[in-house]
Design a protein around this motif. Structure first.
Motif, PDB file in Angstrom:
ATOM      1  N   UNK A 138      -2.567  -2.422  -8.337  1.00 20.01           N
ATOM      2  CA  UNK A 138      -3.604  -2.970  -9.460  1.00 20.01           C
ATOM      3  C   UNK A 138      -5.053  -2.655  -9.198  1.00 20.01           C
ATOM      4  N   UNK A 139      -5.271  -1.545  -8.147  1.00 22.69           N
ATOM      5  CA  UNK A 139      -6.680  -1.544  -7.727  1.00 22.69           C
ATOM      6  C   UNK A 139      -7.198  -0.475  -8.830  1.00 22.69           C
TER       7      UNK A 139
ATOM      8  N   UNK B 182      -9.341 -12.563  -8.307  1.00 26.90           N
ATOM      9  CA  UNK B 182     -10.789 -12.260  -7.854  1.00 26.90           C
ATOM     10  C   UNK B 182     -11.702 -13.389  -8.641  1.00 26.90           C
ATOM     11  N   UNK B 183     -11.424 -13.573  -9.945  1.00 31.44           N
ATOM     12  CA  UNK B 183     -12.129 -14.549 -10.686  1.00 31.44           C
ATOM     13  C   UNK B 183     -11.932 -16.068 -10.154  1.00 31.44           C
ATOM     14  N   UNK B 184     -10.843 -16.315  -9.808  1.00 31.90           N
ATOM     15  CA  UNK B 184     -10.508 -17.551  -9.428  1.00 31.90           C
ATOM     16  C   UNK B 184     -11.077 -17.928  -7.868  1.00 31.90           C
ATOM     17  N   UNK B 185     -11.175 -16.677  -7.100  1.00 37.51           N
ATOM     18  CA  UNK B 185     -11.588 -16.727  -5.962  1.00 37.51           C
ATOM     19  C   UNK B 185     -12.893 -16.997  -5.950  1.00 37.51           C
ATOM     20  N   UNK B 186     -13.800 -16.223  -6.715  1.00 37.41           N
ATOM     21  CA  UNK B 186     -15.301 -16.336  -7.038  1.00 37.41           C
ATOM     22  C   UNK B 186     -15.670 -17.961  -7.117  1.00 37.41           C
ATOM     23  N   UNK B 187     -14.734 -18.343  -8.189  1.00 34.33           N
ATOM     24  CA  UNK B 187     -14.855 -19.822  -8.650  1.00 34.33           C
ATOM     25  C   UNK B 187     -14.917 -20.792  -7.680  1.00 34.33           C
ATOM     26  N   UNK B 188     -14.109 -20.605  -6.660  1.00 35.14           N
ATOM     27  CA  UNK B 188     -13.811 -21.284  -5.320  1.00 35.14           C
ATOM     28  C   UNK B 188     -14.437 -21.131  -4.313  1.00 35.14           C
ATOM     29  N   UNK B 189     -15.613 -20.199  -4.702  1.00 34.26           N
ATOM     30  CA  UNK B 189     -16.550 -19.789  -3.717  1.00 34.26           C
ATOM     31  C   UNK B 189     -15.613 -19.000  -2.112  1.00 34.26           C
ATOM     32  N   UNK B 190     -14.827 -18.185  -2.540  1.00 33.91           N
ATOM     33  CA  UNK B 190     -14.093 -17.490  -1.314  1.00 33.91           C
ATOM     34  C   UNK B 190     -14.994 -16.219  -1.171  1.00 33.91           C
TER      35      UNK B 190
ATOM     36  N   UNK C 282       0.956  -1.229  -0.165  1.00 36.09           N
ATOM     37  CA  UNK C 282      -0.091   0.134  -0.002  1.00 36.09           C
ATOM     38  C   UNK C 282       0.903   1.287  -0.003  1.00 36.09           C
ATOM     39  N   UNK C 283       1.789   1.207   0.749  1.00 35.87           N
ATOM     40  CA  UNK C 283       2.899   2.493   0.810  1.00 35.87           C
ATOM     41  C   UNK C 283       3.490   2.602  -0.700  1.00 35.87           C
ATOM     42  N   UNK C 284       3.851   1.573  -1.258  1.00 35.03           N
ATOM     43  CA  UNK C 284       4.361   1.648  -2.596  1.00 35.03           C
ATOM     44  C   UNK C 284       3.478   2.244  -3.772  1.00 35.03           C
ATOM     45  N   UNK C 285       2.089   1.779  -3.242  1.00 37.82           N
ATOM     46  CA  UNK C 285       1.086   2.290  -4.286  1.00 37.82           C
ATOM     47  C   UNK C 285       0.844   3.710  -4.190  1.00 37.82           C
ATOM     48  N   UNK C 286       0.634   4.066  -2.842  1.00 37.39           N
ATOM     49  CA  UNK C 286       0.656   5.691  -2.685  1.00 37.39           C
ATOM     50  C   UNK C 286       1.806   6.492  -3.376  1.00 37.39           C
TER      51      UNK C 286
ATOM     52  N   UNK D 227     -11.276 -11.419  -0.899  1.00 40.17           N
ATOM     53  CA  UNK D 227     -10.590 -11.345  -2.136  1.00 40.17           C
ATOM     54  C   UNK D 227     -10.221  -9.760  -2.417  1.00 40.17           C
ATOM     55  N   UNK D 228     -11.250  -8.787  -2.400  1.00 40.59           N
ATOM     56  CA  UNK D 228     -10.875  -7.431  -2.242  1.00 40.59           C
ATOM     57  C   UNK D 228      -9.958  -6.984  -1.320  1.00 40.59           C
ATOM     58  N   UNK D 229     -10.017  -7.450  -0.295  1.00 39.67           N
ATOM     59  CA  UNK D 229      -9.051  -7.025   0.935  1.00 39.67           C
ATOM     60  C   UNK D 229      -7.735  -7.582   0.434  1.00 39.67           C
ATOM     61  N   UNK D 230      -7.382  -8.585  -0.170  1.00 39.86           N
ATOM     62  CA  UNK D 230      -6.024  -8.898  -0.596  1.00 39.86           C
ATOM     63  C   UNK D 230      -5.576  -8.656  -2.068  1.00 39.86           C
TER      64      UNK D 230
END
Length: 415
Positions: free
Chosen positions: A130-131, A109-117, A73-77, A122-125
């Motif tokens: 790349x946000x 996120x797509x893979x997480x949704x497919x695996x019912x996470x 997050x620091x690098x992104x800022x 998913x969004x927190x991670x």
């Protein structure tokens, strides 16, 4: 003349980026991190660095996952602030740099949704680099509605064109008239790493074309050299990982997969394309790149992928060796002046620093014996002045040409 006017548009942003050099951890700080006996001690050491403000109010037993996310997050800022000080085409250059991380986020996120996470997890991670706001719209999709999922990616996200091209290539290879509503059955069996690697190949080719057509001569010279090296590393990595893979045992399967995943650029392309396509062993891969000393040296001591059960966790992997070589090249690019490659190099070197910190934090949390070789598996970004002995002839020519241009411009500017 490019050097004479580069600072008019980009000098302020470059000066900020060059000033951030002081934020890199010094070797003595790495030694202090290694000497930590607990994550609480580890956090105390980080508080004395440029990352100090991130952890002052945090729990002493901070999980490694939280440390990783705060560093990113620091690098992104910092990156967002730099982008705010730029004009075109540098602003677009920085935007394209972020697309790589957007691909990672969307695929995860797509893979997480497919695996019912859970979508909130998913969004927190997601990687802060790349946000983008549209990523939140993916939370509205149902896990089994793959047609809507991929339609959303194609329409609503900045990386949509790469997904569209990927779908077109997959459907074309099947030689069938498949609609968007049939995608849910098609993509259930496609591995996320195949999608990720394919999309990043498209991004790399797109980024290369932008640098070639839009950047000034000095920035173009530096960036094309970096991107060609990255493309070659991707190609070598794809082929190395496919050696001994039963799913790629047939010649037709090897050819189609490697063509789909290996970038159509680089020092190895197109001269070595045929030899690389036919590689079936580590020795064959070494033979295919034997005329490129840098790649030949990289492959000299890597373990044989056909003997994966004999891999030593303490030994250097191909990824480790590539990270070392990339770090040297980014350090060289960072110290060249009046060119946009400094922003790309800074981001890559900071990524390596974050990998170092997270790796050491993992070692501390596992209480690994200090005698383990795993503690030495970090790559400290080094100063350009320490790298002259590592310069290849191509790097030397590049540096001397740029220095010659700077001298010529300085003479022209003398009243």
């Amino acid at each position: 003349m490019d050097l004479a006017f580069y600072n008019v548009d980009n000098g302020y942003a470059e000066a900020i980026c060059r000033g951030l050099r002081a934020s890199f951890l010094r070797p003595e700080k790495y030694e202090a991190l290694k000497a930590s006996s607990s994550l609480a001690d580890f956090k105390t050491v980080l508080e004395e660095t440029d990352y100090g403000s991130l952890f002052i109010s945090e729990n002493p037993t901070l999980p490694v996952s939280v440390i990783r996310q705060k560093l990113k997050k620091k690098l992104a800022d910092e990156f967002t602030y730099l982008a705010g000080q730029t004009v075109q085409p540098l602003y677009r250059f920085l935007q394209l740099m972020q697309s790589r991380y957007m691909i990672d986020n969307v695929v995860n996120i797509i893979e997480g949704i497919k695996n019912k996470v859970d979508i909130d997890i998913l969004i927190a991670n997601t990687d802060p680099l790349g946000y983008f706001p549209e990523i939140k719209s993916l939370r509205l999709l149902e896990a089994d509605d793959y047609s809507s999922l991929y339609s959303s990616v194609l329409i609503d996200t900045p990386v949509g064109p790469y997904f569209m091209k990927f779908l077109e290539d997959v459907l074309e290879a099947l030689n069938e008239n498949i609609t968007i509503h049939d995608i849910q059955s098609l993509f259930k069996d496609i591995k996320p790493e195949f999608i990720r690697t394919s999309l990043k190949k498209m991004w790399l080719e797109d980024f290369y074309t932008f640098c070639e057509n839009e950047l000034d001569d000095n920035s173009k010279q530096v960036m094309l050299d970096l991107l060609k090296f990255e493309a070659d590393c991707k190609t070598i990595q794809v082929i190395y990982n496919s050696i001994g893979n039963k799913e790629l045992s047939s010649a037709a399967s090897r050819s189609s997969t490697r063509k789909h995943l290996c970038p159509s650029l680089g020092h190895l392309y197109p001269d070595c394309e045929r030899e690389l396509t036919n590689v079936t062993s580590l020795e064959g891969l070494r033979e295919a790149v034997k005329y490129f000393s840098q790649y030949r040296d990289m492959l000299r001591d890597v373990p044989d992928p056909q003997r994966r059960d004999e891999f030593n966790v303490d030994a250097k992997s191909l990824d480790d060796i590539m990270y070392e070589e990339e770090s040297k090249m980014y350090s060289l690019a960072f110290d060249l002046q009046n060119q946009s490659g400094i922003f790309y190099a800074y981001l890559k070197l900071k990524e390596q620093e974050i990998r170092n910190i997270v790796w050491l934090a993992e070692m501390v949390s596992r209480k690994l014996p200090k005698t383990s070789k795993a503690w030495s598996k970090i790559i400290i970004p080094v100063s350009y002045t320490h790298l002259r002995a590592h310069e290849t002839p191509e790097h030397l020519v590049c540096r001397l040409l740029l220095e010659k241009k700077k001298t010529r411009c300085a003479i022209l500017l003398i009243p």
